[in-house]
Design a protein around this motif. Structure first.
Motif, mmCIF file in Angstrom:
data_model
loop_
_atom_site.group_PDB
_atom_site.id
_atom_site.type_symbol
_atom_site.label_atom_id
_atom_site.label_comp_id
_atom_site.label_asym_id
_atom_site.label_seq_id
_atom_site.Cartn_x
_atom_site.Cartn_y
_atom_site.Cartn_z
ATOM 1 N N UNK A 71 48.347 42.062 31.051
ATOM 2 C CA UNK A 71 47.648 40.904 30.491
ATOM 3 C C UNK A 71 47.344 39.882 31.582
ATOM 4 N N UNK A 72 48.275 39.748 32.500
ATOM 5 C CA UNK A 72 48.097 38.824 33.619
ATOM 6 C C UNK A 72 46.965 39.294 34.530
ATOM 7 N N UNK A 73 46.966 40.587 34.852
ATOM 8 C CA UNK A 73 45.967 41.120 35.782
ATOM 9 C C UNK A 73 44.566 41.109 35.183
ATOM 10 N N UNK A 74 44.459 41.195 33.861
ATOM 11 C CA UNK A 74 43.136 41.203 33.226
ATOM 12 C C UNK A 74 42.348 39.943 33.573
ATOM 13 N N UNK A 75 43.031 38.794 33.653
ATOM 14 C CA UNK A 75 42.346 37.547 34.003
ATOM 15 C C UNK A 75 41.806 37.604 35.423
ATOM 16 N N UNK A 76 42.576 38.192 36.331
ATOM 17 C CA UNK A 76 42.134 38.297 37.720
ATOM 18 C C UNK A 76 41.038 39.343 37.886
ATOM 19 N N UNK A 115 42.807 39.675 43.406
ATOM 20 C CA UNK A 115 43.348 38.363 43.746
ATOM 21 C C UNK A 115 42.732 37.913 45.061
ATOM 22 N N UNK A 116 42.193 36.733 45.065
ATOM 23 C CA UNK A 116 41.551 36.215 46.266
ATOM 24 C C UNK A 116 41.609 34.707 46.289
ATOM 25 N N UNK A 117 41.220 34.101 47.399
ATOM 26 C CA UNK A 117 41.272 32.643 47.508
ATOM 27 C C UNK A 117 40.118 31.992 46.745
ATOM 28 N N UNK A 118 40.294 30.749 46.306
ATOM 29 C CA UNK A 118 39.177 30.003 45.724
ATOM 30 C C UNK A 118 38.132 29.702 46.796
ATOM 31 N N UNK A 119 36.962 29.257 46.346
ATOM 32 C CA UNK A 119 35.939 28.833 47.290
ATOM 33 C C UNK A 119 36.460 27.687 48.154
ATOM 34 N N UNK A 120 36.038 27.688 49.425
ATOM 35 C CA UNK A 120 36.373 26.566 50.302
ATOM 36 C C UNK A 120 35.722 25.302 49.737
ATOM 37 N N UNK A 121 36.434 24.189 49.705
ATOM 38 C CA UNK A 121 35.862 22.971 49.104
ATOM 39 C C UNK A 121 34.519 22.566 49.700
ATOM 40 N N UNK A 122 34.338 22.765 51.009
ATOM 41 C CA UNK A 122 33.085 22.354 51.643
ATOM 42 C C UNK A 122 31.978 23.387 51.490
ATOM 43 N N UNK A 123 32.326 24.561 50.942
ATOM 44 C CA UNK A 123 31.309 25.593 50.691
ATOM 45 C C UNK A 123 30.851 25.608 49.236
ATOM 46 N N UNK A 124 31.351 24.685 48.462
ATOM 47 C CA UNK A 124 30.922 24.581 47.064
ATOM 48 C C UNK A 124 29.643 23.742 46.996
#
Length: 437
Positions: A228-233, A125-134
């Motif tokens: 099942x939930x963790x498999x997606x992550x 589990x981690x944060x999404x990319x920063x919007x300005x780093x995309x």
């Protein structure tokens, strides 16, 4: 070794002054314990008198008790069992040696080929990319499917949803993309699938050529909701590892609906109130946290294809609505087209790529508009044609659409073992639409 495989060693290294909690209640798939002090998401070890242990995750707190859900079989949990917080969260071993491997929902090898060599641990589990780093999406990624490459062009780092009912060809379409894509790596998550279908997908739809550059994460329908939930992550973390190596990654998840159902089970178990069609608020909070992790980074990119299982072919159910609002486009597979024998059963008129106009050149855009116009005109008079009531000559453009329809259908149909390059698909589309430079 990842967190799960290190538990035995961790327990062996513990000192006697560690503080334990105690199991006082088991209700359904939840365990309640008094202590130990822990945070949401922490992994605990539940140890019975027979020295067997079960891993569980802290999913909530009820009054002064800790609420856990198991990451394994509850059969060994007994009243009064000791609960120890490992003060860690789940991680997965990542390495280029993952290519060609099959992992379970916790990131452990499932294919009896041994541990992952030269691995580094990544939190699942981690944060999404920063919007300005995309990075802006400017490059096209080949899917190898004419209907997608020609009319629903996908960019490198774009996130697409594949919406369909059961048995309409989602798995076959994912297999075609995995085998024919221009991406460097495929990461495929099979969440809540029937156990029978896993091997069929790997050996039939994916095949050896697709598997050699793929990582498959599997969590079947019989496993606990939390796995099942963790498999997606786990799959997303693996995709992020390859993206950070500067590679172009295709992340394919089948399906987001079963991911949402697993979170609904967890939410209901810890006492969340059901809201929209029985889904709990945490489902709609968790979806963007998962889906926003895909995209184009500074070096590599994750191009994502998420399948959404629509209940009764209803494209307006809560999960479909929520996912469609987050993603960058959607591909609708039609049961009507599948029943008529057309595969892939892509309903072009109901589908859209939100980045098409920024990815396609003017000739490609013109051809796309012309083909869509013909498809719409043919759809408008299709019932009249079937009953013999269509009268040619009233609308010349509609007459052209009717004459062109056999060629349109030939373009949109494609066998699973029939490769098609991006350039070839665009050229065929332009020839079909009679668009020339």
């Amino acid at each position: 070794m990842n967190l799960v495989s290190e538990v035995e060693q961790t327990l062996a290294d513990l000192r006697w002054f560690r503080l334990y909690g105690k199991v006082v209640k088991v209700v359904g798939m939840t365990i309640e314990s008094i202590g130990p002090r822990s945070k949401l998401g922490d992994i605990c070890s539940v140890e019975s008198q027979s020295r067997s242990h079960c891993l569980a995750e802290v999913v909530g707190f009820r009054e002064e008790r800790v609420v856990l859900m198991p990451l394994g079989d509850l059969g060994e949990v007994e009243q009064g069992a000791k609960v120890l917080s490992l003060q860690q969260r789940l991680s997965v071993n990542c390495s280029t040696a993952l290519l060609g491997r099959v992992l379970d929902g916790l990131g452990r090898p499932l294919d009896d080929k041994g541990p992952i060599a030269k691995a580094e641990q990544r939190m699942i589990e981690g944060p999404p990319l920063h919007p300005l780093n995309r990075s802006r999406i400017t490059e096209v990624v080949q899917t190898g499917v004419r209907a997608l490459d020609g009319l629903l062009t996908v960019g490198r780092g774009q996130r697409m949803g594949i919406f369909a009912g059961s048995g309409v060809g989602k798995s076959t379409l994912l297999g075609m993309i995995a085998k024919n894509t221009s991406a460097d790596v495929n990461v495929i998550a099979l969440i809540g699938e029937r156990g029978r279908e896993v091997r069929e997908f790997i050996e039939g739809e994916l095949g050896p050529e697709g598997m050699e550059r793929s990582v498959v994460v599997v969590s079947t329908s019989n496993e606990p909701a939390l796995i099942r939930l963790k498999a997606a992550f786990v799959a997303t973390a693996v995709a992020e590892y390859f993206r950070d190596k500067g590679l172009s990654v295709n992340l394919m998840m089948d399906s987001v609906t079963r991911f949402a159902m697993a979170q609904r089970e967890v939410g209901l178990a810890v006492g969340e109130p059901p809201t929209s069609r029985g889904y709990t608020p945490s489902v709609f909070a968790l979806l963007p946290k998962l889906l926003e992790r895909a995209g184009a980074g500074q070096a590599g990119s994750i191009t994502a294809f998420y399948t959404v299982l629509v209940d009764g072919d209803d494209l307006n159910d809560p999960i479909s609505d929520a996912v469609r609002g987050i993603l960058d486009g959607h591909v609708v597979l039609s049961r009507k087209l599948a029943n008529s024998g057309r595969f892939p059963a892509v309903d072009i008129l109901a589908s859209i790529s939100r980045l098409f106009n920024s990815l396609a050149d003017p000739l490609h855009q013109q051809a796309n508009r012309q083909v869509r116009d013909w498809l719409q005109r043919y759809t408008d008079v299709e019932d009249l044609i079937r009953i013999g009531a269509y009268q040619p000559g009233a609308e010349p453009e509609t007459d052209v659409a009717v004459d062109k329809f056999p060629l349109l259908r030939e373009f949109l149909e494609q066998r699973a073992d029939e490769p098609a390059s991006l350039a070839q698909s665009i050229l065929q589309l332009q020839e079909l639409a009679e668009v020339r430079a």
